[in-house]
Design an enzyme around this catalytic site. Structure first.
Site, short mmCIF file in Angstrom:
data_model
loop_
_atom_site.label_atom_id
_atom_site.label_comp_id
_atom_site.label_asym_id
_atom_site.label_seq_id
_atom_site.Cartn_x
_atom_site.Cartn_y
_atom_site.Cartn_z
N ALA A 87 0.94 -1.33 -0.02
CA ALA A 87 0.03 -0.05 -0.02
C ALA A 87 0.82 1.51 -0.03
CB ALA A 87 -0.80 0.04 1.10
N ASN A 145 3.14 -3.60 7.24
CA ASN A 145 3.88 -4.59 6.32
C ASN A 145 4.79 -3.57 5.52
OD1 ASN A 145 3.12 -7.64 6.60
ND2 ASN A 145 1.12 -6.62 6.74
N HIS A 167 0.53 6.58 4.19
CA HIS A 167 1.95 6.35 4.46
C HIS A 167 2.67 7.49 3.61
CE1 HIS A 167 0.84 2.40 5.70
NE2 HIS A 167 0.09 2.07 4.90
N1 LIG Z 1 2.16 -6.29 1.96
C1 LIG Z 1 1.43 -5.51 2.29
O1 LIG Z 1 1.49 -4.24 2.10
C2 LIG Z 1 0.09 -5.85 2.95
C3 LIG Z 1 -1.08 -4.95 3.06
C4 LIG Z 1 -2.13 -5.52 3.68
C5 LIG Z 1 -2.18 -6.93 4.35
N2 LIG Z 1 -0.87 -7.42 4.21
C6 LIG Z 1 -0.90 -8.87 4.94
O2 LIG Z 1 -1.68 -9.82 4.14
C7 LIG Z 1 -2.06 -11.01 5.08
C8 LIG Z 1 -3.42 -11.22 4.55
O3 LIG Z 1 -4.21 -9.97 4.84
P1 LIG Z 1 -5.70 -9.93 4.67
O4 LIG Z 1 -6.44 -8.71 4.64
O5 LIG Z 1 -6.01 -10.94 3.49
O6 LIG Z 1 -6.28 -10.81 5.94
P2 LIG Z 1 -7.46 -11.52 6.45
O7 LIG Z 1 -7.61 -11.37 7.93
O8 LIG Z 1 -8.80 -10.84 5.80
O9 LIG Z 1 -7.53 -13.00 5.95
C9 LIG Z 1 -6.59 -13.68 6.57
C10 LIG Z 1 -7.07 -15.44 6.27
O10 LIG Z 1 -5.80 -16.20 6.56
C11 LIG Z 1 -6.40 -17.46 7.18
N3 LIG Z 1 -5.40 -17.89 7.92
C12 LIG Z 1 -4.93 -17.61 9.19
N4 LIG Z 1 -3.78 -18.56 9.50
C13 LIG Z 1 -3.86 -19.42 8.63
C14 LIG Z 1 -3.06 -20.60 8.44
N5 LIG Z 1 -1.99 -21.10 9.13
N6 LIG Z 1 -3.42 -21.24 7.19
C15 LIG Z 1 -4.18 -21.15 6.31
N7 LIG Z 1 -5.19 -20.05 6.53
C16 LIG Z 1 -4.76 -18.99 7.64
C17 LIG Z 1 -7.53 -16.85 7.95
O11 LIG Z 1 -8.61 -17.77 8.19
C18 LIG Z 1 -8.11 -15.71 6.85
O12 LIG Z 1 -9.23 -16.26 5.99
C19 LIG Z 1 -1.81 -10.50 6.46
O13 LIG Z 1 -0.91 -10.73 7.02
C20 LIG Z 1 -1.77 -8.96 6.39
O14 LIG Z 1 -0.77 -8.31 7.33
C21 LIG Z 1 0.00 -7.09 3.69
#
Ligand SMILES: NC(=O)c1ccc[n+]([C@@H]2O[C@H](COP(=O)([O-])OP(=O)(O)OC[C@H]3O[C@@H](n4cnc5c(N)ncnc54)[C@H](O)[C@@H]3O)[C@@H](O)[C@H]2O)c1
Length: 278
Positions: free
Chosen positions: A128, A196, A229
């Site tokens: 983001a 992140n 950000h």
């Molecule tokens: N790189 C970036 O800029 C950025 C930006 C936003 C989010 N993220 C990261 O991306 C990831 C996903 O974000 P999101 O918004 O989709 O989250 P979310 O909470 O909407 O979805 C996460 C999913 O992962 C599942 N889950 C949890 N542990 C698990 C496991 N061990 N095995 C399989 N499934 C599992 C949950 O049940 C859920 O469905 C998070 O770690 C978040 O911090 C990164």
């Protein structure tokens, strides 16, 4: 290089806000370049629901290991500290991975060595934030100063363990409040799901190799409606300021919509082999 017409086989682990949207795009927008071969989530209902929504003919009962083995590239989008193990498992199977949970793998030097040894990719989207292209290029020479200031509405920080431990009740915050001001290592330790972008900047700028610290500030206010950000960087290249005002993802206010789009663009570049920007 894959043969013409080959569709890259993609598996997704984590069917939440990001995983679901990426699955939809693979099915609709990128269908000429890749195909979905498996979905995995610790919550089986989410897998079943997504398979139904996509009207796709794959089983909801596949193990993570079998999906990894069948795939060319995995997408990690889990909200758990298992992210690192998932990346490791994938790389051990000599498969590439697009990882969204950058904060969880920042300090995992071993993963990058494993990817190099097994000749597979770790793809980390910019997420983001704008300006990662310049940070990467600038890091080839001297960077004197780099800071990140992140502003998030309280809803984007809910259930944060570090704030709970400090007795900070987000619902009681009435004005602009600095929640964290310090080095990136601590920022990602205390806010692994919320910041992140800090981890991505740290990797892009090779922060560990430099003497000057990479400082992160996290601010909240009930008046904020967007995840904002700002990067400020100074070095041999000159001076850069970037500011990104993000709309939160409708399915998860902790995640910015641009992060989803950034993941999709990274996947597209990987599948088509066309990379624009550094
Ligand atoms: N790189 C970036 O800029 C950025 C930006 C936003 C989010 N993220 C990261 O991306 C990831 C996903 O974000 P999101 O918004 O989709 O989250 P979310 O909470 O909407 O979805 C996460 C999913 O992962 C599942 N889950 C949890 N542990 C698990 C496991 N061990 N095995 C399989 N499934 C599992 C949950 O049940 C859920 O469905 C998070 O770690 C978040 O911090 C990164």
């Amino acid at each position: 290089m894959k043969s013409p017409g080959y569709k890259v086989k993609i598996g997704i682990v984590g069917c939440g806000a990001i995983g679901s949207r990426m699955a939809e795009a693979i099915r609709k927008d990128f269908k000429n370049d890749c195909r979905l071969i498996g979905l995995y989530d610790i919550n089986r209902y989410k897998v079943e629901r997504l398979i139904k929504k996509l009207a796709i003919n794959i089983s909801a009962n596949q193990s993570l290991e079998s999906i990894i083995n069948k795939s060319d590239c995995m997408i990690e989008a889990v909200n758990s500290d298992q992210a690192k193990n998932i990346v490791k498992k994938t790389l051990k199977a000599k498969k590439s991975i697009l990882a969204m949970s950058v904060g969880r793998i920042l300090n995992s030097k071993g993963l990058f060595e494993l990817a190099r040894k097994n000749k597979c990719y770790i793809l980390l989207p910019s997420g983001a934030i704008a300006g990662i292209d310049a940070v990467k290029a600038a890091s080839l020479k001297r960077i004197n100063k780099i800071t990140l200031t992140t502003r998030k509405p309280p809803a984007g920080l809910m259930n944060n363990e570090h704030l709970k431990r400090r007795g900070i009740d987000l619902s009681k915050i009435k004005k602009e409040t600095v929640l964290f001001n310090g080095p990136v290592e601590k920022a990602v330790k205390y806010f692994p799901q919320n910041i992140n972008v800090a981890a991505t900047i740290a990797l892009a700028s090779q922060a560990k190799r430099r003497k000057s610290p990479f400082l992160v500030r996290l601010i909240t206010s009930p008046k904020y409606t967007r995840n904002i950000h700002e990067i400020e960087m100074e070095g041999d290249f000159g001076h850069m300021v970037s500011r990104t005002e993000n709309v939160p993802c409708p399915d998860n206010p902790k995640t910015s919509y641009l992060a989803v789009l950034s993941g999709l663009q990274t996947l597209k570049q990987y599948c088509t082999g066309i990379l624009v920007g550094t």
